[in-house]
Design a protein around this motif. Structure first.
Motif, mmCIF file in Angstrom:
data_model
loop_
_atom_site.group_PDB
_atom_site.id
_atom_site.type_symbol
_atom_site.label_atom_id
_atom_site.label_comp_id
_atom_site.label_asym_id
_atom_site.label_seq_id
_atom_site.Cartn_x
_atom_site.Cartn_y
_atom_site.Cartn_z
ATOM 1 N N THR A 162 0.836 -1.201 0.000
ATOM 2 C CA THR A 162 0.000 0.000 0.000
ATOM 3 C C THR A 162 0.873 1.255 0.000
ATOM 4 O OG1 THR A 162 -1.706 -1.207 1.207
ATOM 5 C CG2 THR A 162 -1.864 1.186 1.226
ATOM 6 N N VAL A 205 -11.839 -0.921 3.747
ATOM 7 C CA VAL A 205 -10.676 -0.617 2.926
ATOM 8 C C VAL A 205 -10.364 -1.813 2.044
ATOM 9 C CG1 VAL A 205 -9.697 0.947 4.596
ATOM 10 C CG2 VAL A 205 -9.042 -1.430 4.650
ATOM 11 N N GLY A 251 -9.473 3.743 7.146
ATOM 12 C CA GLY A 251 -10.217 3.982 5.916
ATOM 13 C C GLY A 251 -11.596 3.354 5.935
ATOM 14 N N GLY A 252 -11.682 2.159 6.500
ATOM 15 C CA GLY A 252 -12.970 1.469 6.535
ATOM 16 C C GLY A 252 -13.784 1.904 7.731
ATOM 17 N N ASP A 253 -14.769 1.103 8.070
ATOM 18 C CA ASP A 253 -15.598 1.405 9.223
ATOM 19 C C ASP A 253 -14.788 1.122 10.475
ATOM 20 O OD1 ASP A 253 -17.516 1.891 11.019
ATOM 21 O OD2 ASP A 253 -18.967 0.457 10.242
ATOM 22 N N TYR A 311 -4.437 4.644 6.470
ATOM 23 C CA TYR A 311 -5.486 4.251 5.514
ATOM 24 C C TYR A 311 -6.067 2.885 5.879
ATOM 25 C CZ TYR A 311 -7.399 2.014 1.350
ATOM 26 O OH TYR A 311 -8.184 1.296 0.496
ATOM 27 N N LEU A 312 -5.194 1.932 6.145
ATOM 28 C CA LEU A 312 -5.675 0.569 6.377
ATOM 29 C C LEU A 312 -6.424 0.452 7.709
ATOM 30 C CD1 LEU A 312 -2.584 -1.344 4.996
ATOM 31 C CD2 LEU A 312 -4.861 -1.279 3.984
ATOM 32 N N LEU A 335 -15.668 3.830 1.189
ATOM 33 C CA LEU A 335 -14.684 3.111 1.997
ATOM 34 C C LEU A 335 -15.248 2.830 3.385
ATOM 35 C CD1 LEU A 335 -11.402 4.947 1.024
ATOM 36 C CD2 LEU A 335 -11.990 2.584 0.525
ATOM 37 N N LEU A 380 -3.774 12.688 3.964
ATOM 38 C CA LEU A 380 -4.989 11.899 3.731
ATOM 39 C C LEU A 380 -6.239 12.683 4.117
ATOM 40 C CD1 LEU A 380 -3.672 8.462 4.994
ATOM 41 C CD2 LEU A 380 -4.349 8.975 2.667
ATOM 42 N N ARG A 383 -11.152 12.123 4.904
ATOM 43 C CA ARG A 383 -11.833 13.374 5.226
ATOM 44 C C ARG A 383 -12.834 13.156 6.336
ATOM 45 N NH1 ARG A 383 -14.010 15.766 0.027
ATOM 46 N NH2 ARG A 383 -15.956 15.258 1.064
ATOM 47 N N GLY A 384 -12.838 14.050 7.320
ATOM 48 C CA GLY A 384 -13.789 13.919 8.412
ATOM 49 C C GLY A 384 -13.328 13.033 9.545
ATOM 50 N N ARG A 385 -12.166 12.392 9.384
ATOM 51 C CA ARG A 385 -11.632 11.595 10.493
ATOM 52 C C ARG A 385 -10.696 12.465 11.315
ATOM 53 N NH1 ARG A 385 -12.791 6.033 9.794
ATOM 54 N NH2 ARG A 385 -14.400 6.032 8.201
ATOM 55 N N PRO A 432 -8.137 12.582 -0.584
ATOM 56 C CA PRO A 432 -9.335 12.883 0.223
ATOM 57 C C PRO A 432 -9.764 11.743 1.134
ATOM 58 C CG PRO A 432 -9.994 12.218 -1.961
ATOM 59 C CD PRO A 432 -8.479 12.149 -1.940
ATOM 60 N N THR A 433 -8.964 10.693 1.220
ATOM 61 C CA THR A 433 -9.410 9.413 1.759
ATOM 62 C C THR A 433 -9.966 9.485 3.188
ATOM 63 O OG1 THR A 433 -7.576 8.592 0.482
ATOM 64 C CG2 THR A 433 -8.718 7.007 1.863
#
Lengths: 306, 192
Positions: free
Chosen positions: A22, B97, A302-304, A298-299, B92, A68, A42-44, A39-40
């Motif tokens: 990655t 991810v 990035g997700g929930d 990201y990892l 995402l 990010l 955003r808001g975090r 933009p990955t």
């Protein structure tokens, strides 16, 4: 992948390779771009919770989160309610109540991030805890080796210096072993931890004997702030026996690289001419740290995150 | 190795092959001609193809090869690259991810170029939106067009393709599976 990154031992071969891949893709995606921003996240919100001094790690995490598009809060223990006596737990719960999705924690007590991870909902990333671990440093070192040498499996890595107090060494041993590297530790006997026999490494007290067989030499900083028990007779003697100078560098195989996690003591564990040579990856390690930390954020985020 | 596992899905009674290898080849040829025609002599030298991973990559490569053949190499090789859009996705959070794919921007960048984005299936349009966001960070093309092998409808954004291989009306429950030799060992489009 797990929700937290507390130890390099949390990463199996698949996770570690995913992080390195990655990071490489992020590097490629941002190469040559004027606007190095994604933009990955955003808001975090990412909180840098630093109870110990740091230049490169804190700035690197801050920049990684900002690239990010996450919001970053820098928290230094000095000048905060910690100096009024607020505990780690209360500090963490306060930050979480403000909506932190990730806490990047550096603490002088080994294990502090592990405790933190039990209290908060978000992800906890260990950015160095006492003499225990510093997993993102190990990841960026592995990434640097892979970029320079093209592989990790079977690479012979020699780690030299104060292994006893070094969280960098501990995390590197765990991660590089997972990734298939062969590790040799070189240090004076007083600076090797008890139980080293159970580590997946070879141990030597003689730097000159191992240099000719090293693809990577990783010099550790002599941590003057922890040198309070006469681990070696004098700085000069340490430097003569375990310092990397031009004469020793000449013994290394042709493509071998010299690494140092920084901050370095020029003239102590590493000579200035070695630190500035083409074999040295010290500056590269810093920029690679940024890509690797972006990959980790990201990892993990990035997700929930719930 | 027996070939059975490869064909296990096409044995599925609900699966039907909508495009086979020769049909895909003819579509690539047609779209290549259309791209040449629409770009015209004036803009053909500015052409850059960018595939959206995973399967947009090989499709862009094939289009570039056919364009070079049809223009008899008159314009030189068409620059081809890929643009990974994972970090620009808006799902995402809900879908988690995923590993990133390669981004390769051809030398010379995309400023002022006639860019054709290439993807296998056009569905909600969100992938294309993300690709446009990604392109904006890379540079400022003169024109951006979109070429897709399959347009299966169900758009969620005001996005359309400039070059469509095949319009394929589907229900949202159906899956459209594009397989390409470079990745899957065979060329076909299957609906199930």
């Amino acid at each position: 992948m797990k929700r937290h990154l507390l130890s390099a031992a949390d990463l199996d071969l698949g996770d570690a390779t995913l992080i390195l891949d990655t990071a490489a893709q992020i590097d490629a995606a941002l190469a040559g771009r004027e606007v190095k921003k994604l933009p990955t996240l955003r808001g975090r919100t990412v909180v840098n919770l630093f109870f110990e001094d740091s230049t490169r790690t804190r700035i690197s995490f801050e920049l990684a989160a900002k690239r990010l598009s996450a919001d970053v809060i820098n928290f230094a223990a000095k000048g905060s309610s910690v100096s009024k006596g607020e505990s780690l737990k209360d500090t963490a719960l306060t930050l979480e109540a403000m909506g932190a999705d990730a806490i990047v924690c550096r603490h002088s007590a080994s294990g502090a991030p592990h405790r933190l991870a039990e209290w908060v909902q978000g992800s906890v990333i260990n950015a160095g805890d006492g003499t225990h671990e510093h997993p993102t440093q190990a990841l960026l070192d592995a990434y640097t080796i892979r970029r320079r040498l093209g592989r990790l499996d079977g690479v012979r890595v020699t780690i030299v210096g104060d292994v006893l107090h070094s969280r960098v060494a501990r995390s590197n041993v765990l991660l590089l072993d997972t990734l298939g590297a062969q590790i040799t530790l070189v240090a004076p006997p007083t600076l090797l931890p008890v139980g080293i026999g159970s580590w997946p490494v070879e141990v030597s007290y003689d730097l000159d004997a191992v240099l000719a067989k090293a693809d990577v030499v990783m010099m550790l900083r002599v941590q003057q702030e922890r040198m309070n028990a006469s681990y070696f007779p004098s700085a000069r003697e340490y430097s003569r026996r375990y310092g990397l100078d031009a004469r020793r560098m000449a013994v290394l195989p042709e493509d071998a690289i010299v690494m140092h996690p920084g901050p370095m003591n020029r003239g102590m564990e590493i000579a200035a001419e070695v630190a500035d040579s083409v074999r040295s990856t010290i500056v590269e390690q810093v920029s690679n740290g940024l890509s690797v930390r972006m990959a980790v954020l990201y990892l993990l985020l990035g997700g929930d995150s719930k | 190795m027996p070939a059975a596992p490869l064909h296990a899905e096409s044995v599925d009674p609900r699966a039907r092959t909508v495009l086979d290898s020769s049909a895909i080849g003819r579509i690539i040829d047609r779209i290549a001609h259309e791209i040449i025609e629409r770009a015209g002599d004036e803009h053909l030298p500015e052409l850059t193809l960018l595939g959206i991973p995973t399967r947009g990559g090989p499709l862009a490569d094939r289009l570039a090869q056919r364009i070079a053949v049809f223009t008899e190499g008159g314009t030189g090789l068409v620059p081809v690259g890929t643009v990974d859009i994972t970090l620009y996705r808006d799902d995402l959070r809900s879908r988690g991810v995923r590993p990133l794919s390669a981004t390769r921007i051809p030398d010379g960048g995309i400023d002022g170029r006639h860019v054709v984005l290439v993807d296998d299936v056009l569905y909600s349009g969100r992938t294309v939106r993300a690709a446009l966001d990604a392109l904006r960070e890379v540079g400022r093309p003169r024109v951006v067009q979109l070429a897709v092998l399959i347009d299966r409808g169900h758009r969620e954004l005001p996005i359309r393709a400039d070059y469509v291989g095949k319009n394929l009306p589907t229900s949202a429950r159906e899956q459209v599976r594009v397989r390409l030799t470079e990745i899957d060992g065979t060329d076909e489009v299957v609906v199930r």
